[in-house]
Design an enzyme around this catalytic site. Sequence first.
Site, PDB file in Angstrom:
ATOM      1  N   ASP A   1      -9.717  -0.905   3.445  1.00 46.94           N
ATOM      2  CA  ASP A   1      -9.221  -0.541   4.771  1.00 46.94           C
ATOM      3  C   ASP A   1     -10.086  -1.146   5.849  1.00 46.94           C
ATOM      4  O   ASP A   1      -9.594  -1.752   6.810  1.00 46.94           O
ATOM      5  CB  ASP A   1      -9.216   0.982   4.925  1.00 46.94           C
ATOM      6  CG  ASP A   1      -8.289   1.637   3.933  1.00 46.94           C
ATOM      7  OD1 ASP A   1      -8.619   2.725   3.436  1.00 46.94           O
ATOM      8  OD2 ASP A   1      -7.230   1.051   3.671  1.00 46.94           O
TER       9      ASP A   1
ATOM     10  N   ASP B   1       0.824  -1.196   0.000  1.00 43.08           N
ATOM     11  CA  ASP B   1       0.000   0.000   0.000  1.00 43.08           C
ATOM     12  C   ASP B   1       0.861   1.250   0.000  1.00 43.08           C
ATOM     13  O   ASP B   1       0.687   2.169  -0.802  1.00 43.08           O
ATOM     14  CB  ASP B   1      -0.856  -0.032   1.266  1.00 43.08           C
ATOM     15  CG  ASP B   1      -2.029   0.883   1.162  1.00 43.08           C
ATOM     16  OD1 ASP B   1      -2.524   1.307   2.213  1.00 43.08           O
ATOM     17  OD2 ASP B   1      -2.455   1.178   0.036  1.00 43.08           O
TER      18      ASP B   1
END
Lengths: 447, 257
Positions: free
Chosen positions: A365, A263
């Site tokens: 997330d 990420d």
Amino acid sequence: MLTFMASDSEEEVCDERTSLMSAESPPPRCCQEARQGLEDGDNAAQWRSQDSEDDLDEDADRYMCSGVPGQPSGLEEELTLKYGAKHVIMLFVPVTLCMIVVVATIKSVRFYTEKNGQLIYTPFTEDTPSVGQRLLNSVLNTLIMISVIVAMTIFLVVLYKHRCYKFIHGWLIMSSLMLLFLFTYIYLGEVLKTYNVAMDYPTLFLTVWNFGAVGMVCIHWKGPLVLQQAYLIMISALMALVFIKYLPEWSAWVILGAISVYDLVAVLCPKGPLRMLVETAQERNEPIFPALIYSSAMVWTVGMAKLDPSSQGALQLPYDPEMEDSYDSFGEPSYPEVFEPPLPGYPGEELEEEEERGVKLGLGDFIFYSVLVGKAAATGSGDWNTTLACFVAILIGLCLTLLLLAVFRKALPALPISITFGLIFYFSTDNLVRPFMDTLASHQLYI
Amino acid sequence: MTAAVFFGCAFIAFGPALALYIFTIATEPLRVIFLIIGAFFWLVSLLFSSLFWFMARTITDNKDGPIQKYLLILGALVSVLIQEMFRFVYYKLLKKASEGLKSINPDETAPSMRLLAYVSGLGFGIMSGVFAFVNTLSDSLGPGTVGIHGDSPQFFLNSAFMTLVIILLHVFWGIIFFDGCEKKKWSALLVVLLSHLLVSALTFISPHYGINLVSTYIIMVLMGIWAFFVAGGSCRSLKLCLLCQDKDFLLFNQRSR
């Protein structure tokens, strides 16, 4: 992905009778929207390639994007702080709810902690006697998983660059269909089994059909914001439960760590796929697929007052900031500096748009936060302290990430800090704090 | 053990804290954030204490016997020291943060230090109470008989009351501590530290619940009175408040007309 958004919904006509908010994001003028669309496409791409479980948009939705570039900085900071705290809470609540659903399910429904095979993305088994072999297998599983994700993201970038929007939309719809119908059916079945409640098939089909159909409408078309948020939370929780069930122990932890690193790299490196996606979307000024982004915006779309003709072309209306809280009130105070400049051409007509002063967080997330907390709840020996420690650590990480967003005002990944804190606290609480607290409790000592 | 025990003990231990949270903190986002950061600081202090205890245990090679008990007591006392140290660290952080907030937007009123003292105390208290009691609570839902080996059958009730008093004590300690730091009255800090050590030490005589619980409650009442005066209350304001003649109440009534 965490984003601040200014949106205008000029394409929808809202009157006093509709309080629906389109699920479609308005034309983006900021990077995060592009990113979101790309993630959605990303997710869609990933969905299609899987037959059953999917590894969702881990890469795509973990970005944060700030608002407008080039704003007067002092004012920006002031404004950010002014609603910084509110936005943090607007994200705390859904993240907490998702985690509560996941932890409650893990603790009560035994199905999700039973080992029943693995995903095809993690082919190596962890049932080996030697520690070294187990570690090696989990690292290999992680490598495979991450490479699948990278491949998907790149495929998505390519699709988006070639404007294959119908393809992406089709994927998105198929993936939400699967989540909303199949996984809900399985979940409901297991919950009914756990509580030994009998339900006949007609009732079951009616329930699942209604749930799924309303969910599809809310997520892909129009629906009340709260309902849309609730559905997004539920599908994130379902996805997280699938991961918790099908990822083997050590692989899950290594994957969590690797995903955060990926990420970070994908968002911040100049040649990162997600950064490229964002920039492409920014260039094209296109709307982003909203189906896989949680939006916490406080948008009011009902019965707006007429614009003062003297203030044409500027959205500098003195809204009352106190009224932000209720759903049907003018959402935003007159701080247009933080957001994109309004589109020209609102000559005294009824202002249909409302500037969303909300934050958007990608569903990936939610999913990975919940996977971390759920794994902590599942593998701890019935220990709640570990779960709570991970929960607090993730919230603090989210807080810090939002603070960094406010400071840097550019795209930032939402996973790394929270997952790092979560992992540190999981391992340290499980190995250090738990024996200490257990020994104290057995002697009934209080500190 | 039944659901009645579970809910009863849960509300005894966490009821006041929940009420305090709902009525004073939940409405303001900034306070919620400071509460969670306070809880995080307590957690980190617990982590360091556990690390210390773990290292002490490995140094003495995990031998069983009375040395383990002494190590545990040492661990508990060191933990108290580390908790108060982290309270001080949190105070410093809040001081910097409120200066930062003030410099950035001077018009906006940042939360006062007293309010932050209360919020941080509550954060510490909630986390401390939850970590101490939640495992016991979840066990109370399952099957079992309390005290079958001769221990006290009031185990759950005692733990619940103890947790409650610890939470309230943390709130009061937070207020007194921060006030002492603000006014540079280091004696206040010392008293907070000593009373925390005393409360923890009192639990070492654990089978005698009566003594340790009653004395802890007395300490809590004393701390509460001190915190009340430190936070700016006075006998007069208390009387006005109780007789519903205080300024806020009157203004509130005026406004609603």
